[in-house]
Design an enzyme around this catalytic site. Structure first.
Site, PDB file in Angstrom:
ATOM      1  N   TYR A  90      47.098  45.306  60.473  1.00 48.14           N
ATOM      2  CA  TYR A  90      45.816  45.994  60.640  1.00 48.14           C
ATOM      3  C   TYR A  90      45.962  47.052  61.732  1.00 48.14           C
ATOM      4  O   TYR A  90      46.664  46.836  62.728  1.00 48.14           O
ATOM      5  CB  TYR A  90      44.725  44.984  61.012  1.00 48.14           C
ATOM      6  CG  TYR A  90      43.321  45.456  60.701  1.00 48.14           C
ATOM      7  CD1 TYR A  90      42.851  45.464  59.391  1.00 48.14           C
ATOM      8  CD2 TYR A  90      42.479  45.913  61.707  1.00 48.14           C
ATOM      9  CE1 TYR A  90      41.568  45.901  59.100  1.00 48.14           C
ATOM     10  CE2 TYR A  90      41.196  46.353  61.417  1.00 48.14           C
ATOM     11  CZ  TYR A  90      40.747  46.345  60.111  1.00 48.14           C
ATOM     12  OH  TYR A  90      39.480  46.789  59.817  1.00 48.14           O
ATOM     13  N   ASP A 213      38.698  41.122  34.712  1.00 46.65           N
ATOM     14  CA  ASP A 213      38.726  40.195  33.581  1.00 46.65           C
ATOM     15  C   ASP A 213      39.388  38.897  34.031  1.00 46.65           C
ATOM     16  O   ASP A 213      40.572  38.883  34.381  1.00 46.65           O
ATOM     17  CB  ASP A 213      39.546  40.792  32.434  1.00 46.65           C
ATOM     18  CG  ASP A 213      38.828  41.939  31.765  1.00 46.65           C
ATOM     19  OD1 ASP A 213      38.031  41.677  30.854  1.00 46.65           O
ATOM     20  OD2 ASP A 213      39.073  43.096  32.172  1.00 46.65           O
ATOM     21  N   GLY A 282      38.924  49.954  50.530  1.00 46.87           N
ATOM     22  CA  GLY A 282      39.909  48.886  50.431  1.00 46.87           C
ATOM     23  C   GLY A 282      40.899  49.184  49.329  1.00 46.87           C
ATOM     24  O   GLY A 282      40.716  50.116  48.531  1.00 46.87           O
ATOM     25  N   LYS A 364      33.288  32.881  50.926  1.00 42.53           N
ATOM     26  CA  LYS A 364      33.573  33.247  52.303  1.00 42.53           C
ATOM     27  C   LYS A 364      33.522  31.998  53.179  1.00 42.53           C
ATOM     28  O   LYS A 364      32.549  31.241  53.150  1.00 42.53           O
ATOM     29  CB  LYS A 364      32.549  34.269  52.796  1.00 42.53           C
ATOM     30  CG  LYS A 364      32.602  34.568  54.291  1.00 42.53           C
ATOM     31  CD  LYS A 364      33.759  35.432  54.667  1.00 42.53           C
ATOM     32  CE  LYS A 364      33.589  36.835  54.144  1.00 42.53           C
ATOM     33  NZ  LYS A 364      34.704  37.718  54.532  1.00 42.53           N
TER      34      LYS A 364
END
Length: 369
Positions: A90, A213, A282, A364
């Site tokens: 990061y 999918d 992203g 999450k």
């Protein structure tokens, strides 16, 4: 004296300070501004695989300086960006050794002598987010902490910053959208995607949503429709020559969001109207974005990038707090919701395994202290 100080700290956290005599309140404040309680934290001493380099350790008490606040953490999420920081991939990295976590919510435990405007028991979040939320007690300067409404569910207070705020800023900062306009996005089942759907709906903006999918796609479609999505398509459904023929009475989108890359990004661009903008935040597929020459020349599409960290500047602090308060208000009203799973702090590494995808797709993970 030390034991007396500890007794006062314990008394303070288990009683209502407003009921104490003034002399005792001043004494409590003086002693509570001396040292924090010891803390338990998730620490890593080097970058690497999160499930290997993170350890749960005991940290000693730290001094609480006059302008600092000691916060007892209540909840903090495990975000993909947290995992990326530990992995060392990061852009923004803490110094080693580091305590993990970057957002969360806590309760004011004790205050430095010069702190104004906060009281023990207040609900606060770091705003902007701050390193080190995966621990039971956090001591940082008053400027880090933003007081929020006590009626806010802790799971939403803990997770409001990284994903919901990203959704809000992307909706507001790139294209002037009016009621009746439309947006298109891939990754619609993500937390950001769910927030975009609901925030768009509150403003009368239509949403076209693209999902992968996979097993359970019909259930995912139904869930997103219940959140307010106007249309939901799997990627395979969009393998047609003219995707805009699927729009019916929805206008061509002026704004699109991409968090996947590759073919999924191309599908977003296919929907965009003349002069439309695609915002990338992203790259889950780890595949590049490929743009046809005609999209630039004849459709005049604009491709932009979004990084929340660029919004979190000292000059934008008040705007940031205002945006957070707005989002938390919608959450208290039930207008913005998303799925989460609480995990006790002592089960941190089991929750980490879920966040790493070892057990398949999961909600999450929110650590509860």
């Amino acid at each position: 004296m030390a034991s007396y100080c500890c007794r006062l700290l314990n008394f303070k956290t288990s009683h209502n300070p407003s009921s104490l005599p003034l002399s005792l309140k001043l004494t409590v404040r003086s002693f509570s501004a001396f040292m924090s309680p010891p803390s338990t934290a998730i620490v890593y001493y080097q970058e690497g695989p999160p499930d290997s380099v993170t350890k749960m350790v005991k940290l000693p008490p730290v001094e609480i300086k006059e302008n600092e606040v000691c916060v007892k953490m209540l909840a903090a999420p495990i975000n993909p960006s947290d995992i990326n920081r530990i992995q060392g991939v990061y852009p923004v990295k803490p110094q080693m050794p580091a305590v993990g976590g970057y957002e969360g919510v806590g309760e004011v435990h004790s205050l430095g002598s010069a702190v104004k405007g906060l009281s023990p028991g207040d609900l606060v979040i770091p705003c902007p987010p701050s390193f080190g939320t995966w621990q039971t007690y956090v001591v940082k300067g008053q400027s880090v902490w933003h007081k929020i409404d006590k009626g806010t569910p802790v799971e939403y207070a803990a997770t409001v910053f990284i994903n919901p705020l990203s959704a809000l800023k992307m909706l507001e900062d790139f294209v002037d959208l009016n009621q009746g306009d439309a947006i298109v996005q891939n990754g619609a089942t993500s937390m950001v995607g769910q927030c975009i759907i609901q925030l768009a709906q509150t403003r009368g903006i239509r949403s076209i949503n693209i999902i992968r999918d996979r097993a359970g796609s019909d259930e995912a479609k139904e869930k997103l429709k219940n959140l307010g999505a106007d249309e939901v398509y799997t990627e395979s459904q969009l393998e047609v020559k003219n995707v805009k023929s699927l729009l019916a009475n929805i206008p061509e989108p002026a704004l699109g969001f991409n968090c996947i890359g590759g073919n999924a990004a191309s599908l977003v661009m296919k929907f965009l109207r003349q002069g439309g903008t695609m915002v990338t935040y992203g790259g889950m597929s780890k595949k590049p974005i490929t743009v046809s020459t005609s999209s630039f020349i004849f459709k005049e599409l604009s491709l932009r990038g979004f990084y929340l960290q660029n919004f979190m500047t000292p000059s934008g602090a008040e705007e940031c707090k205002s945006a957070i308060d707005y989002l938390l208000g919608l959450m208290r009203e039930g207008k913005v919701t998303y799925d989460m799973e609480f995990a006790p702090f002592e089960n941190f590494h089991a929750a980490l395994d879920k966040s790493l995808g070892k057990l398949g797709s999961q909600f999450k993970q929110v650590i509860k202290f």
